[in-house]
Every structure is written in C-alpha cells, then in structure tokens.
Design an enzyme around this catalytic site. Sequence first.
Site, PDB file in Angstrom:
ATOM      1  CG  HIS A  19      49.326  -3.450   4.094  1.00  0.00           C
ATOM      2  ND1 HIS A  19      49.572  -4.071   5.298  1.00  0.00           N
ATOM      3  CD2 HIS A  19      48.031  -3.725   3.810  1.00  0.00           C
ATOM      4  CE1 HIS A  19      48.474  -4.688   5.710  1.00  0.00           C
ATOM      5  NE2 HIS A  19      47.511  -4.484   4.830  1.00  0.00           N
ATOM      6  CB  SER A  43      42.264  -0.718   4.347  1.00  0.00           C
ATOM      7  OG  SER A  43      43.366  -1.575   4.248  1.00  0.00           O
ATOM      8  CE  LYS A  89      44.199  -1.889   7.376  1.00  0.00           C
ATOM      9  NZ  LYS A  89      45.164  -2.589   6.527  1.00  0.00           N
ATOM     10  CE  LYS A 129      47.180  -7.921   9.847  1.00  0.00           C
ATOM     11  NZ  LYS A 129      47.109  -7.012   8.682  1.00  0.00           N
ATOM     12  CG  ASP A 147      60.629 -12.159  15.094  1.00  0.00           C
ATOM     13  OD1 ASP A 147      61.000 -12.888  16.042  1.00  0.00           O
ATOM     14  OD2 ASP A 147      60.995 -12.325  13.922  1.00  0.00           O
ATOM     15  CD  GLN A 183      38.877  -9.754   4.830  1.00  0.00           C
ATOM     16  OE1 GLN A 183      38.881 -10.500   5.806  1.00  0.00           O
ATOM     17  NE2 GLN A 183      39.424  -8.559   4.858  1.00  0.00           N
ATOM     18  CB  THR A 210      63.359  -9.470  15.818  1.00  0.00           C
ATOM     19  OG1 THR A 210      64.342 -10.447  16.140  1.00  0.00           O
ATOM     20  CG2 THR A 210      63.188  -9.411  14.307  1.00  0.00           C
TER      21      THR A 210
HETATM   22  O1  S5P Z   1      41.985  -9.652  10.576  1.00  0.00           O
HETATM   23  C1  S5P Z   1      42.330  -8.803   9.790  1.00  0.00           C
HETATM   24  C2  S5P Z   1      43.233  -7.785  10.145  1.00  0.00           C
HETATM   25  C3  S5P Z   1      43.550  -6.798   9.223  1.00  0.00           C
HETATM   26  S1  S5P Z   1      44.524  -5.477   9.755  1.00  0.00           S
HETATM   27  N1  S5P Z   1      41.781  -8.755   8.559  1.00  0.00           N
HETATM   28  C4  S5P Z   1      42.110  -7.807   7.622  1.00  0.00           C
HETATM   29  O2  S5P Z   1      41.547  -7.824   6.517  1.00  0.00           O
HETATM   30  N2  S5P Z   1      43.041  -6.823   7.941  1.00  0.00           N
HETATM   31  C5  S5P Z   1      43.476  -5.818   6.933  1.00  0.00           C
HETATM   32  O3  S5P Z   1      42.351  -5.015   6.582  1.00  0.00           O
HETATM   33  C6  S5P Z   1      44.008  -6.408   5.636  1.00  0.00           C
HETATM   34  O4  S5P Z   1      45.417  -6.568   5.696  1.00  0.00           O
HETATM   35  C7  S5P Z   1      43.602  -5.375   4.601  1.00  0.00           C
HETATM   36  O5  S5P Z   1      44.584  -4.360   4.524  1.00  0.00           O
HETATM   37  C8  S5P Z   1      42.340  -4.766   5.178  1.00  0.00           C
HETATM   38  C9  S5P Z   1      41.048  -5.313   4.604  1.00  0.00           C
HETATM   39  O6  S5P Z   1      40.931  -5.020   3.244  1.00  0.00           O
HETATM   40  P1  S5P Z   1      39.592  -5.293   2.398  1.00  0.00           P
HETATM   41  O7  S5P Z   1      39.982  -4.925   1.009  1.00  0.00           O
HETATM   42  O8  S5P Z   1      39.241  -6.735   2.540  1.00  0.00           O
HETATM   43  O9  S5P Z   1      38.524  -4.365   2.971  1.00  0.00           O
END
Ligand code: S5P
Length: 259
Positions: free
Chosen positions: A63, A37, A61, A94, A97, A210, A101
């Site tokens: 963004h 990511s 991956k 992600k 909508d 997270q 859209t």
């Molecule tokens: O549930 C989710 C879904 C995604 S896609 N939880 C997440 O963390 N992600 C993505 O995974 C998030 O947007 C980020 O790009 C990555 C996790 O990053 P890390 O730095 O916490 O490993």
Amino acid sequence: VKPKVLTYAERASQCTHSVSRRLLKIMEQKKTNLVLSADVTKSKELLDLVDKTGPHICMVKTHADTLDDFCDDFVEKLKQLSNKHNFLIFEDRKFADIGNTVVHQFSGGVHRISDWADVINAHTVPGAGVVQGLQKVAQGKDIGCLLIAEMSSAGNLATGDYTQVTVKIAEENPDFVIGFICLSKLSSNPALLHMTPGVQLKEGQDALGQRYLTPQEVISNRGSDIIIVGRGIYGASDPTEAARQFQIAGYDAYLARLS
Ligand code: S5P
C-alpha cells in the site's frame, strides 16, 4: 465426475497474459502460493521484512500510500529484492473511479504506480470504464489487473450480482485482467487467478471488521489459488518462520486439492 484440477505449470501454459504466466511459474518453482501483504509504514522496515520472507513468497503486496517515506529509492530497492528472491510486486491501490481519473492515479501523482507494479487491482463499482482507463496506461507494459469481486470484511457489498458482473468484466478483458480478489473460486477459466485476503492460521476476526479463514479452508475447500497474509506474518514474533508456516500450509492445501 470431479473436474481435474490443473497444476500451476499446466495453467501457466494456458495463460495468454505474461504476468499470470510469470506468477504461476514462480508458484510452481518456489512451491508457494503465499502473497505477503507488507503493511508496515516505514520503507526500511518493509524492505527488511521482504528480504527475510522473500524465499517463501510468490508476490509482495504493498500500500504505497501508507508508507511515511515513499521515494524512488524505495522502489528501486524493492525491485532489486523482487529480482533477488524472484517474486512479483502487487500495489493494492484499489482503483475505483471513472476511467479518465484512474489514468492519472495509476500513471502519475507521487507514486507513479505504472512505473513499478507488476499487478494492480480495481473495484468495479464504476463499471467497465475503470478497467479501460487502467488498461490504457498499462498498454505496452507487463502489468496485470485483479478485480475485487468479493471482500473479506464484515457487511461488505461485493456480493451476488455485483460479484457476477465483476466476473463477466474479467472474462471480457483477458488482455489485462488476470484474476480476482475473492473468497472462493468464481471462474473455471484456468487463466484467471483467485487471490484471497483475510487469512490466518486460525479463523477469527479483528476489531474493525476483518474476518479470517485458514489456508486449508481458502485453498482446499473454497478453491482459491493464492493466500494473502499481512498481520499473520509481519505481526508474528518471527516473521520469517511465520511466512514459512503459511507457505507450507498454503502449498499443502493446494497439493490436497490436486490429489
Ligand atoms: O477484501 C479485502 C481485500 C484486500 S486487498 N480484504 C483485505 O483485507 N484486503 C487487504 O489484504 C487489506 O487491505 C490488507 O492489506 C490485507 C489483509 O491484511 P491482514 O493483516 O488482515 O492479513
């Protein structure tokens, strides 16, 4: 009797979608179930990171909307790296909508994601129309869609019935949906890939909700297929070495599940 766990190669041969077949073949060949990511905000930094870690990953991956300097040249260079190191490109937009859209969000705007992504993802909160809209754009292109069936963050609402309906939408759209963002194995269909974010070498959490599990927990115990790692790699003092460690941890956990 425990059901036999199929190898990536065996699963590739059962996939009807070209993108899941390609991804599983890369995973088998490069011995990696690691998705990087690459959540850095400058395109040069992203390209350097991807070039260094490329040998260890099956997919990167992005963004795109968090890059300060997104441009066509960046896309061109990222594609070159994906050929050089043999990995796929997953834009983590992600989509969430109504169908009409997301058609424009996917094909147009500044990012024109449908021109360059191999894999995209969508929330199912709008219902199946989001998938139909995205699929309309992907028609004739090699693009696979992941549905966000579960999330890694504390207090998220993607649980229970929501997760189950999401699995059903995936199973009903095999021409386009190639799997899930999830925290555990949700479908026994060998063509559907399970990809799990929130992975570090130690369990824990960050300051904004997270939550982290280990590669061993995600792949061996919970039966997911792919680990998605961001800060565990780009935040390390040596990202290449960190990527190598996640590659080994993830692949060993897969081998442990096979045996
Ligand atoms: O549930 C989710 C879904 C995604 S896609 N939880 C997440 O963390 N992600 C993505 O995974 C998030 O947007 C980020 O790009 C990555 C996790 O990053 P890390 O730095 O916490 O490993």
